[in-house]
Design a protein around this motif. Structure first.
Motif, PDB file in Angstrom:
ATOM      1  N   GLU A 148       4.463   3.290 -13.540  1.00 11.55           N
ATOM      2  CA  GLU A 148       3.465   2.254 -13.783  1.00 11.55           C
ATOM      3  C   GLU A 148       4.084   0.860 -13.781  1.00 11.55           C
ATOM      4  O   GLU A 148       3.573  -0.062 -13.144  1.00 11.55           O
ATOM      5  N   ILE A 198       4.991  -0.343 -10.265  1.00 15.37           N
ATOM      6  CA  ILE A 198       3.831  -0.681  -9.450  1.00 15.37           C
ATOM      7  C   ILE A 198       3.255  -2.027  -9.869  1.00 15.37           C
ATOM      8  O   ILE A 198       3.059  -2.929  -9.047  1.00 15.37           O
ATOM      9  N   GLU A 229       0.827  -1.211   0.000  1.00 19.23           N
ATOM     10  CA  GLU A 229       0.000   0.000   0.000  1.00 19.23           C
ATOM     11  C   GLU A 229       0.859   1.258   0.000  1.00 19.23           C
ATOM     12  O   GLU A 229       0.667   2.162  -0.834  1.00 19.23           O
ATOM     13  N   LEU A 255      -6.941   0.724  -1.378  1.00 14.82           N
ATOM     14  CA  LEU A 255      -6.095   1.836  -1.820  1.00 14.82           C
ATOM     15  C   LEU A 255      -5.192   1.415  -2.981  1.00 14.82           C
ATOM     16  O   LEU A 255      -4.936   2.201  -3.898  1.00 14.82           O
ATOM     17  N   ILE A 256      -4.708   0.168  -2.939  1.00 11.55           N
ATOM     18  CA  ILE A 256      -3.904  -0.338  -4.057  1.00 11.55           C
ATOM     19  C   ILE A 256      -4.754  -0.398  -5.319  1.00 11.55           C
ATOM     20  O   ILE A 256      -4.309  -0.005  -6.412  1.00 11.55           O
ATOM     21  N   ASN A 293      -5.275   3.050  -6.748  1.00 10.32           N
ATOM     22  CA  ASN A 293      -4.057   3.585  -7.347  1.00 10.32           C
ATOM     23  C   ASN A 293      -3.789   2.965  -8.713  1.00 10.32           C
ATOM     24  O   ASN A 293      -3.457   3.661  -9.676  1.00 10.32           O
ATOM     25  N   ARG A 296      -6.289   4.165 -11.239  1.00  6.07           N
ATOM     26  CA  ARG A 296      -5.928   5.490 -11.758  1.00  6.07           C
ATOM     27  C   ARG A 296      -4.869   5.386 -12.852  1.00  6.07           C
ATOM     28  O   ARG A 296      -4.943   6.082 -13.872  1.00  6.07           O
ATOM     29  N   LEU A 297      -3.905   4.498 -12.649  1.00  9.63           N
ATOM     30  CA  LEU A 297      -2.863   4.325 -13.662  1.00  9.63           C
ATOM     31  C   LEU A 297      -3.434   3.799 -14.975  1.00  9.63           C
ATOM     32  O   LEU A 297      -3.036   4.232 -16.050  1.00  9.63           O
ATOM     33  N   ALA A 337       4.980   6.693  -8.864  1.00  9.76           N
ATOM     34  CA  ALA A 337       4.225   7.083 -10.062  1.00  9.76           C
ATOM     35  C   ALA A 337       4.666   6.294 -11.280  1.00  9.76           C
ATOM     36  O   ALA A 337       4.222   6.558 -12.400  1.00  9.76           O
ATOM     37  N   PHE A 378       3.047   1.787  -3.279  1.00  7.45           N
ATOM     38  CA  PHE A 378       2.349   2.195  -4.495  1.00  7.45           C
ATOM     39  C   PHE A 378       1.652   3.539  -4.351  1.00  7.45           C
ATOM     40  O   PHE A 378       1.354   4.191  -5.345  1.00  7.45           O
ATOM     41  N   GLN A 379       1.388   3.952  -3.130  1.00  8.93           N
ATOM     42  CA  GLN A 379       0.858   5.296  -2.935  1.00  8.93           C
ATOM     43  C   GLN A 379       1.912   6.359  -3.205  1.00  8.93           C
ATOM     44  O   GLN A 379       1.577   7.512  -3.463  1.00  8.93           O
ATOM     45  N   ASN A 380       3.160   5.976  -3.147  1.00 13.29           N
ATOM     46  CA  ASN A 380       4.247   6.938  -3.291  1.00 13.29           C
ATOM     47  C   ASN A 380       5.134   6.626  -4.479  1.00 13.29           C
ATOM     48  O   ASN A 380       6.312   6.962  -4.506  1.00 13.29           O
TER      49      ASN A 380
END
Length: 765
Positions: free
Chosen positions: A402, A405, A393, A460-461, A464, A467-468, A400, A396-398
């Motif tokens: 792709e 991740i 978590e 949250l993962i 994220n 979003r990617l 960017a 991957f929150q921190n």
């Protein structure tokens, strides 16, 4: 010395009555008879004191149960006067600890406390601290333990009352820790420091930040050096295979100190190096966990890792500050997450045995004729799983990137899923797992706070990675959407599946959800708010997953006057395509996605069809009395009276002052949880009885079959899950109207109302 005088002093201190004689008299009674060379006051050397036949043996003799300090102190007042030197010394140590506790208590008369302080000053002049330090290294475990407690009390009392650090103790600690491993007797030093930190944290009046800074700043550098020394050992040595060896005792004592340092970090605005070293050099701990040290040491380190990954949540709840505003914690969590994900593979996981001995009452052996432990240590399994999920978590929150991740997540989750599968046999009444998203509820259902932390991490993962996917292609085509959907099921992190599996496990009982919302011990509120926000945007996928459950269990039923919308027809088609996906074990997800033969529902070899048939029967059952205790409602609302017929006592609670409402949003909700009084909680229970009774009638509605021509199939899982959320919304609203909800639920109610509107608009009846 007459032992009767010491016994009389013990009785007076125990009761709290004034000491009648002069302070010098009592100082002479408490002064320890310990021989030491003048030049070795601050060193620690082994001591061998005379012992009676009933005395405590040395730490090498592991077959003797050591009596506790409380057992000893409770018997002092009634013992005869034939004390040996060891017993007299234990009584002196107990008295010193008792007097420090009494001197800090505001319930004791001021004159009595003042007398105790005078005695402490005289004891300091008699170098009582140096004598206690010598006792720390006694081969007598009980003497060493009591000396540690007494020394910690005196150091803490001086730090609190005089705002000065005991120089003798500080010199001893610096010399002992810096001399390791040449000087291997460090456990007593570690015990004392750990006890002092815990005493500071327990004090409700003391300004903790300043005191902790004064205590730890002089030890900061030497503690980091000791960390490197003790954790860079070769732990394959036989010295660490027994928990009773001196080496293992040192290591276990150090783990306790690390826990105390972690707990104290939150009190300081800028953490010291000794607070951060565990995070920045966590690779040492990870290597030790996979070594051949005793299972107890591995377990304690794994539980410490769990506290580390949950530290951010505790700090956020306490301070309410944004994580980005705390650079040291941000950096530390990033280093910890990288280290965990770097070593975490199947090889590392499989080197951690999860089949340690069960702790039985009265000892570690199973009783004669009893069953030997079978399966895994579920506490460690959950902790280890949560460490990996929280590391993913935060990572991957921190990040960017792709590729980074997706690559790390796919690899880590594949290893974790296989690891879970290998330990499935440890779960009682387990059934073959037909979907990867079910693992979460199976692994964590016995520990609700860990379960919601894990569910929040996967949610949250998912957000994220989602979003990617949309950043890569603003308008995903049908094929890309199906590929993305397949991957979430294959990885076991589809949020809709996870939520529905949990609802299925609790028999769609909304009162269980309410229990979680009221409790301040879980992050369920934060999870539910985030999930409901996703649900209102991703409703068609939720319907799709509900269709999946119905298709798998064969539970489509006939309900009159319900017509599926065009959007739901598309969802049903997508569900059919998912159902036709081939069944295989975890592979690389890229190959699965490219062929669109991604794993969604898998079957074990054997009797899965029978298990699935049994599950389908349970789907239409709303009575949870047949469930295991852990899956039933956390509160037995059936024991309360109907809320519509309130007693006078309940009516008076309606006017109880409510927690002030505000509109700061759900971000503040986690901080406003408060504890209920027993009377107020009982009122909440009775308020929900009618909800429970009404919910019990839903199964008859679900299983009815109408003969009318105007009949269309209704999705059972969709109906039961939305009905559960609707009942939850009504219960919260009723409690809020009566000022019985512990915080402002306005934002949560708004989300639940929005979901209800979506459900009714797409399913007009």
């Amino acid at each position: 010395m007459k032992i009767s005088l010491l016994q009389q002093m013990y009785k007076d201190v125990l009761v709290g009555i004034p000491l009648a004689k002069e302070s010098h008299h009592y100082t002479s009674l408490l002064d320890l008879c310990v021989e030491q060379a003048p030049e070795e006051d601050e060193t620690c050397h082994p001591m061998h004191l005379p012992s009676t036949s009933g005395g405590v043996r040395s730490h090498q003799d592991t077959d003797v149960a050591v009596p506790t300090a409380d057992d000893i102190s409770d018997s002092f007042a009634n013992m005869n006067s034939s004390f040996c030197p060891r017993e007299r010394m234990l009584l002196q140590l107990t008295l010193i600890k008792m007097m420090v506790d009494k001197a800090e208590s505001q319930e004791i008369e001021f004159s009595v406390r003042q007398k105790y302080c005078e005695i402490f000053v005289l004891l300091k002049e008699a170098k009582i601290d140096s004598k206690l330090i010598c006792l720390l290294c006694s081969c007598d475990q009980l003497l060493s333990h009591m000396a540690s407690k007494s020394l910690a009390s005196l150091v803490y009392f001086q730090l609190k009352e005089e705002n000065t650090l005991n120089v003798t103790w500080l010199t001893f600690s610096l010399k002992t820790l810096s001399g390791f491993p040449v000087n291997a007797r460090v456990a007593g030093c570690l015990w004392t420091l750990t006890t002092i930190i815990k005493d500071i944290l327990k004090d409700k009046v003391l300004p903790k930040a300043g005191i902790l800074q004064k205590l730890l700043a002089p030890l900061d550098a030497v503690l980091e050096g000791f960390y490197n020394s003790i954790l860079f050992h070769h732990f394959d040595s036989h010295h660490y295979t027994s928990p009773y060896s001196e080496a293992a005792n040192n290591l276990i004592s150090f783990i306790d100190l690390l826990e105390a340092l972690l707990a104290s970090r939150i009190e300081l605005e800028v953490p010291l190096r000794c607070h951060r070293v565990l995070f920045l050099k966590i690779s040492c701990v990870l290597n030790l966990i996979s070594s051949s040290v005793h299972y107890l040491i591995k377990k304690k380190f794994i539980m410490l890792l769990k506290k580390c990954v949950l530290y951010k949540s505790r700090e956020d709840a306490k301070s309410g500050s944004l994580f980005s505003q705390n650079p040291p914690l941000y950096e530390d969590m990033l280093v910890l997450s990288d280290a965990v994900l770097e070593v975490m593979d199947l090889t590392w996981l499989n080197r951690i045995p999860l089949g340690g001995k069960t702790s039985c009452f009265g000892g570690g052996e199973a009783p004669p004729g009893g069953d030997a432990q079978g399966g895994s240590d579920q506490t460690v399994l959950r902790a280890l799983s949560l460490v990996v999920l929280k590391a993913l978590e935060f990572k991957f929150q921190n990040s960017a990137i792709e590729a980074e991740i997706k690559g790390d997540f796919q690899s880590s989750m594949s290893h974790l899923l296989v690891f879970w599968r290998s330990h499935l046999k440890s779960f009682p009444q387990s059934h073959p797992v037909a979907h990867h998203c079910e693992w979460l509820s199976l692994i964590f259902i016995e520990q609700d706070d860990d379960m919601w932390e894990a569910a929040k991490a996967l949610l949250l993962i998912y957000l994220n990675i989602n979003r990617l996917w949309h950043d890569v292609a603003d308008n995903l085509g049908h094929k890309e959407k199906e590929t993305w959907n397949f991957l979430t099921h294959a990885g076991g992190y589809n949020p809709h599946c996870i939520f529905l599996f949990f609802l299925e496990k609790i028999a769609f009982d909304s009162t269980v959800l309410l229990d979680f919302l009221i409790s301040s011990e879980t992050c369920f509120l934060e999870y539910l708010v985030r999930y409901l926000k996703l649900l209102r945007k991703d409703w068609h996928q939720f319907v799709n997953v509900c269709d999946h459950f119905d298709t798998k269990h064969g539970t489509f039923q006939s309900i009159p006057s319900v017509k599926p919308t065009h959007q739901e027809k598309q969802s049903c088609m997508t569900g059919e395509s998912l159902q036709n996906a081939c069944e295989q074990k975890p592979q690389t997800w890229e190959s699965l996605a490219s062929s669109q033969n991604c794993l969604v529902f898998t079957r074990e070899q054997g009797d899965n069809e029978v298990a699935e048939s049994n599950q389908s029967n349970s789907l239409v059952c709303t009575d949870n009395t047949s469930l295991p205790g852990s899956l039933q409602s956390l509160v037995n609302y059936d024991s309360s009276e109907d809320s519509e017929f309130e007693t006078d006592g309940e009516e008076c609670l309606v006017n109880t002052k409510q927690v002030p409402l505000n509109n700061e949003g759900e971000a503040r909700m986690r901080e406003t949880g408060c504890s209920y009084t027993d009377v107020k909680r009982n009122t909440v229970k009775s308020e929900l009885l009618s909800l429970k009774q009404k919910g019990s009638n839903t199964s008859s509605c679900l299983t009815c079959v109408a003969s009318s021509d105007n009949i269309t199939p209704l999705r059972i899982m969709l109906y039961k899950s939305t009905k559960c959320l609707e009942e939850l919304q009504k219960a919260i609203s009723r409690l809020q109207r009566r000022n019985l909800f512990p915080y402002n639920p306005s934002a949560l109610l708004k989300l639940l109302s929005h979901v209800e509107k979506i459900s009714k608009n797409l399913n007009p009846q």
